[in-house]
Design a protein around this motif. Structure first.
Motif, mmCIF file in Angstrom:
data_model
loop_
_atom_site.group_PDB
_atom_site.id
_atom_site.type_symbol
_atom_site.label_atom_id
_atom_site.label_comp_id
_atom_site.label_asym_id
_atom_site.label_seq_id
_atom_site.Cartn_x
_atom_site.Cartn_y
_atom_site.Cartn_z
ATOM 1 N N ALA A 31 -0.327 4.162 8.478
ATOM 2 C CA ALA A 31 0.373 2.875 8.487
ATOM 3 C C ALA A 31 0.043 2.068 9.737
ATOM 4 O O ALA A 31 -0.201 0.858 9.653
ATOM 5 N N VAL A 32 0.012 2.709 10.885
ATOM 6 C CA VAL A 32 -0.298 2.008 12.139
ATOM 7 C C VAL A 32 -1.706 1.423 12.077
ATOM 8 O O VAL A 32 -1.926 0.248 12.388
ATOM 9 N N ALA A 33 -2.677 2.229 11.666
ATOM 10 C CA ALA A 33 -4.067 1.753 11.593
ATOM 11 C C ALA A 33 -4.213 0.625 10.577
ATOM 12 O O ALA A 33 -4.892 -0.380 10.836
ATOM 13 N N MET A 34 -3.582 0.768 9.434
ATOM 14 C CA MET A 34 -3.676 -0.251 8.384
ATOM 15 C C MET A 34 -3.023 -1.555 8.824
ATOM 16 O O MET A 34 -3.545 -2.641 8.575
ATOM 17 N N LYS A 35 -1.885 -1.470 9.509
ATOM 18 C CA LYS A 35 -1.181 -2.677 9.944
ATOM 19 C C LYS A 35 -1.904 -3.369 11.106
ATOM 20 O O LYS A 35 -1.705 -4.559 11.319
ATOM 21 N N PRO A 79 -1.319 -7.157 9.827
ATOM 22 C CA PRO A 79 0.092 -6.919 10.171
ATOM 23 C C PRO A 79 1.079 -7.348 9.095
ATOM 24 O O PRO A 79 2.257 -7.013 9.171
ATOM 25 N N THR A 80 0.625 -8.091 8.089
ATOM 26 C CA THR A 80 1.540 -8.572 7.055
ATOM 27 C C THR A 80 1.660 -7.622 5.870
ATOM 28 O O THR A 80 2.449 -7.886 4.957
ATOM 29 N N ILE A 81 0.911 -6.518 5.856
ATOM 30 C CA ILE A 81 0.992 -5.594 4.716
ATOM 31 C C ILE A 81 2.326 -4.867 4.712
ATOM 32 O O ILE A 81 3.038 -4.808 5.715
ATOM 33 N N LYS A 82 2.657 -4.305 3.561
ATOM 34 C CA LYS A 82 3.832 -3.452 3.406
ATOM 35 C C LYS A 82 3.329 -2.047 3.094
ATOM 36 O O LYS A 82 2.443 -1.862 2.253
ATOM 37 N N TYR A 129 0.828 -1.201 0.000
ATOM 38 C CA TYR A 129 0.000 0.000 0.000
ATOM 39 C C TYR A 129 0.864 1.253 0.000
ATOM 40 O O TYR A 129 1.750 1.405 0.847
ATOM 41 N N TYR A 130 0.569 2.126 -0.935
ATOM 42 C CA TYR A 130 1.161 3.463 -0.913
ATOM 43 C C TYR A 130 0.268 4.350 -0.087
ATOM 44 O O TYR A 130 -0.949 4.332 -0.251
ATOM 45 N N ILE A 131 0.868 5.125 0.782
ATOM 46 C CA ILE A 131 0.116 6.073 1.587
ATOM 47 C C ILE A 131 0.420 7.453 1.020
ATOM 48 O O ILE A 131 1.514 7.981 1.184
ATOM 49 N N GLY A 132 -0.536 8.001 0.303
ATOM 50 C CA GLY A 132 -0.352 9.277 -0.371
ATOM 51 C C GLY A 132 0.296 9.103 -1.728
ATOM 52 O O GLY A 132 0.649 7.993 -2.129
ATOM 53 N N ASN A 133 0.426 10.220 -2.430
ATOM 54 C CA ASN A 133 1.067 10.195 -3.742
ATOM 55 C C ASN A 133 1.593 11.588 -4.079
ATOM 56 O O ASN A 133 0.833 12.466 -4.453
ATOM 57 N N GLU A 134 2.857 11.766 -3.880
ATOM 58 C CA GLU A 134 3.588 12.972 -4.285
ATOM 59 C C GLU A 134 3.186 14.242 -3.550
ATOM 60 O O GLU A 134 3.452 15.337 -4.025
ATOM 61 N N GLU A 135 2.564 14.109 -2.380
ATOM 62 C CA GLU A 135 2.304 15.334 -1.608
ATOM 63 C C GLU A 135 3.614 15.935 -1.108
ATOM 64 O O GLU A 135 3.712 17.119 -0.870
ATOM 65 N N CYS A 136 4.584 15.082 -0.951
ATOM 66 C CA CYS A 136 5.868 15.485 -0.402
ATOM 67 C C CYS A 136 6.940 15.242 -1.456
ATOM 68 O O CYS A 136 7.139 14.108 -1.875
ATOM 69 N N GLN A 137 7.614 16.271 -1.880
ATOM 70 C CA GLN A 137 8.621 16.118 -2.929
ATOM 71 C C GLN A 137 10.041 15.989 -2.382
ATOM 72 O O GLN A 137 10.827 15.223 -2.899
ATOM 73 N N THR A 138 10.380 16.752 -1.377
ATOM 74 C CA THR A 138 11.763 16.714 -0.898
ATOM 75 C C THR A 138 11.846 16.406 0.596
ATOM 76 O O THR A 138 12.343 15.379 0.982
ATOM 77 N N ARG A 139 11.351 17.264 1.440
ATOM 78 C CA ARG A 139 11.473 17.096 2.896
ATOM 79 C C ARG A 139 10.143 16.592 3.435
ATOM 80 O O ARG A 139 9.183 17.334 3.502
#
Length: 182
Positions: A41-45, A49-52, A18-28
């Motif tokens: 990530a915590v809620a999804m896992k 618990p086996t997701i990435k 699972y990707y969380i977000g998409n390009e909201e953050c470019q550098t920092r």
């Protein structure tokens, strides 16, 4: 996001990526953005618990990757996706076919380093934090916007550059790379 994880696991596909977000953050990406990613990530896992879980940061640098991993907990996220294009995703001077032929190995023109140098620096961070399994990915690799090319590149020349770019990503050490087309 949790409902999606539950749905996919119920269909018999636990351990999905699972990707969380998409390009909201470019550098920092540290700070509030990293906190938001971590909460997801915590809620999804908890649901599976086996997701990435991954986040994207097109121009992530080693210091930023280290800061994000330390902020959210080194073991929480499973990778970062760079979405790199060749010669660049945007900006900069156009590249000619002759310039391409002399560029060995291929460079990330935005970062001004070879992909090999860039991945080596990021991998050093993950190793120093005890995460040799942390995935470095480019799941939107491809050729940059047509304005990044000067001259009349044929479809065969562009195909050659795209295939070489893919090869370069794997030589550099990307764990996963998927083509994306403008």
């Amino acid at each position: 996001a949790v409902k999606q994880v539950e749905f996919v696991a119920k269909l018999g596909f636990p351990g999905a990526y699972y990707y969380i977000g998409n390009e909201e953050c470019q550098t920092r990406c540290e700070g509030v953005h990293a906190d938001m990613i971590a909460r997801h990530a915590v809620a999804m896992k908890r649901a599976d618990p086996t997701i990435k879980t991954f986040f994207t940061s097109n121009e992530i640098r080693p210091h930023s990757l280290q800061a994000v991993m330390q902020q959210v907990g080194v073991g929480l996220l499973d990778g970062v996706d760079l979405h790199g294009k060749w010669p660049r995703g945007g900006g900069g001077a156009p590249t000619t076919f002759e310039q391409y032929l002399s560029e060995v190995p291929l460079r990330d023109h935005k970062i001004h380093k070879t992909w090999r140098q860039r991945l080596s620096e990021l991998r050093n961070v993950t190793l120093s934090l005890g995460r040799p399994d942390f995935m470095l990915m480019n799941n939107e690799f491809g050729l940059g916007h047509p304005a990044t090319y000067r001259g009349n590149w044929s479809r065969f020349q562009k195909s050659l550059a795209a295939i070489e770019f893919n090869m370069e990503l794997h030589i550099a050490g990307f764990d996963v790379a998927c083509m994306w087309d403008n």
